[in-house]
Design an enzyme around this catalytic site. Structure first.
Site, PDB file in Angstrom:
ATOM      1  N   ASP A 113       0.809  -1.219   0.000  1.00 48.54           N
ATOM      2  CA  ASP A 113       0.000   0.000   0.000  1.00 48.54           C
ATOM      3  C   ASP A 113       0.842   1.269   0.000  1.00 48.54           C
ATOM      4  O   ASP A 113       0.448   2.281  -0.580  1.00 48.54           O
ATOM      5  CB  ASP A 113      -0.944   0.022   1.213  1.00 48.54           C
ATOM      6  CG  ASP A 113      -0.201   0.219   2.521  1.00 48.54           C
ATOM      7  OD1 ASP A 113       0.716  -0.571   2.811  1.00 48.54           O
ATOM      8  OD2 ASP A 113      -0.542   1.163   3.262  1.00 48.54           O
ATOM      9  N   ASP A 127       5.773   0.455   3.218  1.00 53.72           N
ATOM     10  CA  ASP A 127       6.079  -0.799   3.899  1.00 53.72           C
ATOM     11  C   ASP A 127       5.645  -1.966   3.015  1.00 53.72           C
ATOM     12  O   ASP A 127       5.361  -1.777   1.829  1.00 53.72           O
ATOM     13  CB  ASP A 127       5.405  -0.844   5.272  1.00 53.72           C
ATOM     14  CG  ASP A 127       3.938  -0.435   5.200  1.00 53.72           C
ATOM     15  OD1 ASP A 127       3.338  -0.558   4.105  1.00 53.72           O
ATOM     16  OD2 ASP A 127       3.385   0.008   6.226  1.00 53.72           O
ATOM     17  N   TYR A 151      -5.597   0.380   9.169  1.00 49.98           N
ATOM     18  CA  TYR A 151      -6.710   0.681   8.266  1.00 49.98           C
ATOM     19  C   TYR A 151      -8.027   0.269   8.917  1.00 49.98           C
ATOM     20  O   TYR A 151      -8.753  -0.575   8.418  1.00 49.98           O
ATOM     21  CB  TYR A 151      -6.515  -0.029   6.920  1.00 49.98           C
ATOM     22  CG  TYR A 151      -5.432   0.599   6.066  1.00 49.98           C
ATOM     23  CD1 TYR A 151      -5.673   1.784   5.379  1.00 49.98           C
ATOM     24  CD2 TYR A 151      -4.165   0.032   5.979  1.00 49.98           C
ATOM     25  CE1 TYR A 151      -4.679   2.377   4.618  1.00 49.98           C
ATOM     26  CE2 TYR A 151      -3.170   0.609   5.216  1.00 49.98           C
ATOM     27  CZ  TYR A 151      -3.434   1.784   4.533  1.00 49.98           C
ATOM     28  OH  TYR A 151      -2.454   2.376   3.773  1.00 49.98           O
ATOM     29  N   GLU A 163       5.512   9.930   3.177  1.00 49.13           N
ATOM     30  CA  GLU A 163       5.119   8.597   2.704  1.00 49.13           C
ATOM     31  C   GLU A 163       4.083   8.735   1.598  1.00 49.13           C
ATOM     32  O   GLU A 163       3.240   9.634   1.622  1.00 49.13           O
ATOM     33  CB  GLU A 163       4.556   7.757   3.853  1.00 49.13           C
ATOM     34  CG  GLU A 163       4.365   6.296   3.467  1.00 49.13           C
ATOM     35  CD  GLU A 163       4.097   5.404   4.663  1.00 49.13           C
ATOM     36  OE1 GLU A 163       4.366   4.190   4.556  1.00 49.13           O
ATOM     37  OE2 GLU A 163       3.625   5.895   5.702  1.00 49.13           O
TER      38      GLU A 163
END
Length: 636
Positions: A82, A85, A234, A481
């Site tokens: 995603d 990571d 999430y 990120e």
């Protein structure tokens, strides 16, 4: 009493350098949207997990996660990481594929014209191939591979992973309506994309979509209750009602079956579709997106006996759009940064910018096709205004912002170079295949101050804070990120802007730049450039202008500059209602508000009620060509 003055007028020579863009395409912004579109797709290739294809263009990546699912006896190789990571989270991955499919469905011709349709469909299929594997039984869906906690303890390349690859699922006993619903939406929307080019595959996707929707609706529950380990990363804050309606909306788009339209209307109130008025659209909160889809059905004349409920959906969709346009009552609009960026929250704000820009873009098209206007509480809005706002957001992302920084990595000459991304921040496995362990990665690569050895081209990072501030540091994961669902909605917007024949005529968006000095500061011009001594003593004017000259650059035989002008109150009284005239301006401007009375007149930004004595503010603009003429017009 308002005092009208024409104290002086001077020709402002070239001033500060903004951003050197690779190619100047749009007359208005000078940005190559087609190039940005292609780079977004490269980022998705950088996020691939599994055995990479021979046509892989991001060459610093290699195969990874080749045993995913092995312990559970199911093949879960493939899919996308995603973000920075290596966990494969099903909910945001499915939303990424849904938005990619919606982009291709609406703007496939424009994407093809940019030479990116094949890559776009490959990006979608990389996700749907994985979902086919993850939907291993009609009422089983594998929703996560990897463990976010252990993954975050390590800083490794995906090719070196030593962290847990445990897989987690939802089923009849442990439901996940939000996860299954979003995956159904991804499969249904992608079935539309492949309908002509690969009908057998399209039918397979639609079969999975139907089963997943039925599973999601029959066994209702939040997936983070069944897969508790996902909660830190999430969590489904909005619940599953939006995903059920979102999935039904896409099932209707894919099949035309009135059963799904009836489902949307019958469950409009109970699942929140006509109750929630939103100011965000994201991987978690789908209400604004499904409300736009419902409004599309209405405007296309397909609502029939369901029109009254669809009109309620449309009202909520238009609340969201009006909120973005600042046309709702005070307190119910989306915040803006001083530089004009839509702002929802601190962590990864760009995801909300790209998704809102997409809804603004498609709704502009829906209104145009229906020959309608957007009805906001304070005004009737033409479709072009929605597209104009979407373009301003994209232009901000690509570098037309107070920091002159592109937040799309690899686009332009200035962009983040310490992206919070494990694979990008460590030497490529292909260059040095020696194993890099968890702590070695942190000690040797995470903490280094140098730029990343691999440029993760096309990554849309989290972006600046509410004051347009941004720190390009690897440890600043809230801002540096990047995520797959940041770029997926951007695909359609970039395609639209790249293919829009009159894009060069879209008016420049003027936004405020909230920067104030505590004392009259500013660098004077070099001796070679005349400095206008505009103090109150010489001309009776209460303000003084100071400006600086930075670097310049040549593009296609033309010289470009960035202008920075500091406006100082040199009087002993506060100044309000300051008006300046700026003529021959050939680019975007930040820091002043364009007057409603004349295109060449500019006023104090709305946040500044008065310019107090001894204080200053500045405005910035990009310019090439004849020098703009700046005049002091009026003040109170």
């Amino acid at each position: 009493m308002e005092r009208m003055v024409n104290c002086w007028s001077w020709w402002l020579w070239v001033v500060v350098a903004l951003l050197c863009f690779n190619v100047f395409v749009c007359e208005c912004s000078g940005l190559n949207y087609g190039e940005a579109l292609g780079k977004c797709l490269l980022f998705l290739e950088a996020q691939r997990s599994g055995r990479l294809p021979s046509g892989q263009r991001v060459t610093w990546r290699d195969h990874s996660g080749l045993t995913d699912g092995l312990l559970q006896g199911v093949d879960l190789v493939g899919g996308y990481h995603d973000a920075g990571d290596h966990v494969k989270f099903g909910l945001p991955m499915a939303f990424t594929v849904t938005m990619l499919s919606w982009s291709v469905m609406e703007y496939g011709n424009q994407i093809a014209a940019a030479g990116q349709l094949g890559y776009s469909m490959e990006a979608i299929k990389w996700g749907t191939d994985y979902f086919i594997k993850a939907h291993s039984e009609s009422e089983v869906l594998w929703g996560e591979v990897g463990d976010g906690d252990t993954d975050h303890y390590c800083w490794q390349r995906p090719e070196d992973m030593t962290t847990s690859r445990q897989a987690y699922k939802v089923d009849a006993a442990n439901p996940g309506s939000d996860l299954a619903g979003e995956t159904a939406a991804a499969m249904a929307s992608s079935s539309i994309v492949f309908r002509k080019s690969n009908p057998a595959y399209s039918n397979l996707l639609l079969q999975h979509a139907k089963q997943l929707f039925d599973f999601a609706d029959k066994y209702r529950g939040k997936y983070d209750k069944s897969i508790s380990i996902v909660g830190k990363f999430y969590s489904s804050v909005s619940g599953y009602g939006d995903e059920l309606l979102w999935a039904a909306s896409w099932m209707y788009q894919a099949t035309g079956d009135v059963y799904y339209l009836k489902y949307i209307t019958d469950n409009a109130e109970s699942l929140g579709g006509t109750g929630w008025a939103m100011t965000e659209f994201s991987w978690d909160v789908k209400y604004a997106g499904l409300q736009v889809l419902a409004a599309k059905v209405l405007m296309q004349g397909q609502g029939g006996k369901y029109n009254s409920t669809l009109q309620k959906y449309q009202a909520k969709a238009e609340f969201f759009l009006c909120a973005c346009l600042q046309k709702n009552p005070p307190g119910s609009n989306v915040d803006l940064t001083p530089g004009g960026l839509l702002y929802i929250r601190e962590w990864n704000n760009m995801q909300y910018v790209s998704s809102a820009s997409f809804l603004l873009t498609v709704y502009s098209d829906y209104l145009t096709s229906a020959k309608k206007q957007l009805m906001c509480p304070s005004a009737e809005i033409q479709p072009s205004e929605l597209l104009r706002l979407a373009q301003s957001q994209v232009d901000y992302i690509l570098g037309l912002n107070p920091r002159a920084t592109s937040y799309l990595v690899g686009f332009g000459s200035t962009y983040p170079v310490q992206v919070h991304h494990r694979g990008a921040s460590i030497i490529s496995y292909k260059e040095n295949p020696s194993f890099i362990g968890c702590t070695q990665g942190y000690d040797t690569w995470y903490n280094r101050k140098e730029t990343n050895p691999n440029v993760v081209v096309g990554a849309l990072v989290g972006g600046p804070d509410k004051n347009d501030n941004f720190e390009d540091e690897r440890g600043n994961y809230m801002q540096t990120e990047a995520c797959t669902y940041n770029v997926a909605p951007l695909l359609g917007v970039l395609a639209k802007l790249n293919g829009f024949p009159s894009q060069g005529n879209l008016p420049v968006v003027i936004q405020s730049d909230r920067i104030r000095y505590n004392s009259p500061v500013g660098a004077r011009l070099p001796p070679s450039i005349p400095y206008p001594n505009s103090g109150v003593d010489n001309f009776g004017c209460p303000i003084q202008f100071l400006h600086t000259v930075g670097e310049s650059w040549m593009r296609r035989g033309r010289k470009y500059y960035k202008h920075k002008v500091t406006v100082i109150n040199v009087s002993n009284k506060p100044i309000t209602h300051l008006t300046l005239s700026i003529k021959n301006l050939a680019g975007p401007l930040f820091g002043l508000q364009q007057s409603k009375h004349h295109d060449c007149l500019y006023e104090l930004p709305p946040w500044m009620k008065a310019l107090v004595p001894g204080h200053a503010f500045h405005f910035v603009f990009l310019h090439s060509g004849p020098q703009p003429q700046i005049s002091f017009v009026s003040y109170r």
